[in-house]
Design a protein around this motif. Structure first.
Motif, PDB file in Angstrom:
ATOM      1  N   VAL A 144       0.995  -1.121   0.178  1.00 37.89           N
ATOM      2  CA  VAL A 144      -0.120  -0.018  -0.067  1.00 37.89           C
ATOM      3  C   VAL A 144       0.997   1.160  -0.038  1.00 37.89           C
ATOM      4  O   VAL A 144       1.656   1.365   0.748  1.00 37.89           O
ATOM      5  N   PRO A 145       0.858   2.087  -0.929  1.00 38.82           N
ATOM      6  CA  PRO A 145       1.466   3.366  -0.983  1.00 38.82           C
ATOM      7  C   PRO A 145       1.357   3.899   0.025  1.00 38.82           C
ATOM      8  O   PRO A 145       0.371   4.362   0.775  1.00 38.82           O
ATOM      9  N   LYS A 146       2.690   5.026   0.616  1.00 39.98           N
ATOM     10  CA  LYS A 146       2.434   5.815   1.698  1.00 39.98           C
ATOM     11  C   LYS A 146       1.933   7.140   0.908  1.00 39.98           C
ATOM     12  O   LYS A 146       2.116   7.602  -0.038  1.00 39.98           O
ATOM     13  N   LEU A 147       1.138   7.717   1.914  1.00 39.47           N
ATOM     14  CA  LEU A 147       0.642   8.910   1.524  1.00 39.47           C
ATOM     15  C   LEU A 147       1.422  10.367   1.887  1.00 39.47           C
ATOM     16  O   LEU A 147       1.420  11.294   1.154  1.00 39.47           O
ATOM     17  N   VAL A 148       2.298  10.073   2.594  1.00 37.00           N
ATOM     18  CA  VAL A 148       3.313  11.429   3.106  1.00 37.00           C
ATOM     19  C   VAL A 148       4.691  10.534   3.491  1.00 37.00           C
ATOM     20  O   VAL A 148       4.891   9.433   3.645  1.00 37.00           O
ATOM     21  N   ALA A 149       5.818  11.558   3.414  1.00 39.41           N
ATOM     22  CA  ALA A 149       7.191  11.058   3.931  1.00 39.41           C
ATOM     23  C   ALA A 149       6.929  11.202   5.391  1.00 39.41           C
ATOM     24  O   ALA A 149       6.135  11.484   6.238  1.00 39.41           O
ATOM     25  N   PRO A 150       8.063  10.297   6.075  1.00 40.27           N
ATOM     26  CA  PRO A 150       8.071  10.165   7.605  1.00 40.27           C
ATOM     27  C   PRO A 150       8.021  11.543   8.481  1.00 40.27           C
ATOM     28  O   PRO A 150       8.843  12.281   7.845  1.00 40.27           O
ATOM     29  N   SER A 151       7.173  11.371   9.096  1.00 37.83           N
ATOM     30  CA  SER A 151       7.072  12.633  10.090  1.00 37.83           C
ATOM     31  C   SER A 151       6.568  12.250  11.560  1.00 37.83           C
ATOM     32  O   SER A 151       5.426  11.970  11.586  1.00 37.83           O
ATOM     33  N   GLU A 152       7.439  12.409  12.687  1.00 34.18           N
ATOM     34  CA  GLU A 152       7.055  12.102  13.894  1.00 34.18           C
ATOM     35  C   GLU A 152       5.785  12.822  14.354  1.00 34.18           C
ATOM     36  O   GLU A 152       4.972  12.547  14.987  1.00 34.18           O
ATOM     37  N   TRP A 153       5.728  14.189  14.088  1.00 38.96           N
ATOM     38  CA  TRP A 153       4.696  15.309  14.459  1.00 38.96           C
ATOM     39  C   TRP A 153       3.590  14.779  13.881  1.00 38.96           C
ATOM     40  O   TRP A 153       2.212  14.416  14.337  1.00 38.96           O
ATOM     41  N   LEU A 154       3.561  14.452  12.482  1.00 44.85           N
ATOM     42  CA  LEU A 154       2.254  14.066  11.832  1.00 44.85           C
ATOM     43  C   LEU A 154       1.836  12.643  12.047  1.00 44.85           C
ATOM     44  O   LEU A 154       0.659  12.541  12.165  1.00 44.85           O
ATOM     45  N   ALA A 155       2.768  11.903  12.345  1.00 46.20           N
ATOM     46  CA  ALA A 155       2.393  10.485  12.827  1.00 46.20           C
ATOM     47  C   ALA A 155       1.578  10.647  14.382  1.00 46.20           C
ATOM     48  O   ALA A 155       0.506   9.860  14.176  1.00 46.20           O
ATOM     49  N   ASP A 156       2.181  11.352  14.995  1.00 47.93           N
ATOM     50  CA  ASP A 156       1.356  11.653  16.505  1.00 47.93           C
ATOM     51  C   ASP A 156      -0.054  12.339  16.145  1.00 47.93           C
ATOM     52  O   ASP A 156      -0.843  11.832  16.925  1.00 47.93           O
ATOM     53  N   ALA A 157       0.051  13.149  15.411  1.00 50.48           N
ATOM     54  CA  ALA A 157      -1.292  13.888  15.203  1.00 50.48           C
ATOM     55  C   ALA A 157      -2.131  12.880  14.679  1.00 50.48           C
ATOM     56  O   ALA A 157      -3.591  12.982  15.174  1.00 50.48           O
ATOM     57  N   ALA A 158      -1.917  12.201  13.699  1.00 48.99           N
ATOM     58  CA  ALA A 158      -2.935  11.227  12.814  1.00 48.99           C
ATOM     59  C   ALA A 158      -3.178  10.129  13.753  1.00 48.99           C
ATOM     60  O   ALA A 158      -4.390   9.688  13.842  1.00 48.99           O
ATOM     61  N   ARG A 159      -2.332   9.573  14.798  1.00 49.08           N
ATOM     62  CA  ARG A 159      -2.769   8.454  15.822  1.00 49.08           C
ATOM     63  C   ARG A 159      -3.777   9.392  16.627  1.00 49.08           C
ATOM     64  O   ARG A 159      -4.762   8.399  16.852  1.00 49.08           O
ATOM     65  N   GLU A 160      -3.559  10.422  17.186  1.00 48.00           N
ATOM     66  CA  GLU A 160      -4.611  10.857  17.977  1.00 48.00           C
ATOM     67  C   GLU A 160      -5.853  11.184  17.323  1.00 48.00           C
ATOM     68  O   GLU A 160      -7.198  11.012  17.842  1.00 48.00           O
TER      69      GLU A 160
END
Length: 192
Positions: free
Chosen positions: A127-143
């Motif tokens: 499954v393709p990635k939507l964005v490049a790795p980003s700790e801030w974005l990963a935390d926000a998306a998880r929340e």
């Protein structure tokens, strides 16, 4: 039963989308609630990948369902339904669609931003990635994913509660319109 929706009831296609998505979301909810408590064994990674794959499946089904709804329309409110109840029901339906689309998107965004290797949809393709790795974005998306889950729970409770209220107390066909026709009782006062 007709495939398309009529003014009186949801058609077979809408019913199939509805109940299949309900079932998949229930499975996703159970998996999502227990995943963090599982030991990091191969079983955990299997559950995690299945959760992601089912989430993508729900996203695809919701897009198809939305397209079908725009094409086939929706039944008119049951006769005698006050306008404010019909407006709340319509708003709730559209909110359910929005949240059921946002949930898998936020999960996909979380997976993408986390920097993990791409997961394989049921082991078949990456499954393709939507964005490049980003700790801030990963935390926000998880929340967001977690918050959207509880919003979805509240909306589903309101939606199901209203359907049962109409069925049990208003004694109208609101609930029966989403069930196969053979399950509908005649409104002559006789049980099926």
């Amino acid at each position: 039963m007709t495939l398309r929706n009529t003014r009186e009831r949801w058609g077979a296609v809408s019913q199939a989308f509805h109940w299949l998505i309900v079932l998949l979301i229930l499975v996703l909810a159970i998996a999502g609630l227990v995943m963090d408590d599982l030991p990091r064994t191969p079983k955990y990674f299997w559950v995690y990948t299945a959760h992601k794959s089912l989430g993508i499946t729900v996203l695809a089904l919701m897009l198809a369902r939305l397209g079908w709804r725009l094409y086939a329309g929706a039944p008119a409110p049951v006769a005698g339904t006050p306008g404010w109840q019909a407006a709340i029901a319509s708003l709730t339906h559209w909110l359910l669609y929005a949240v059921a689309l946002a949930m898998p998107l936020s999960g996909w965004l979380y997976d993408s931003a986390s920097g993990l290797r791409p997961f394989r949809y049921f082991g078949q393709f990456a499954v393709p990635k939507l964005v490049a790795p980003s700790e801030w974005l990963a935390d926000a998306a998880r929340e967001a994913h977690g918050l959207l889950f509880w919003v979805l729970v509240a909306l589903v409770a309101a939606h199901a509660g209203a359907a049962f209220y109409h069925h049990l107390f208003q004694r109208d066909d609101t609930l029966l319109r989403m069930l196969p026709a053979r399950g509908a009782r005649a409104r002559s006062g006789q049980e099926p």
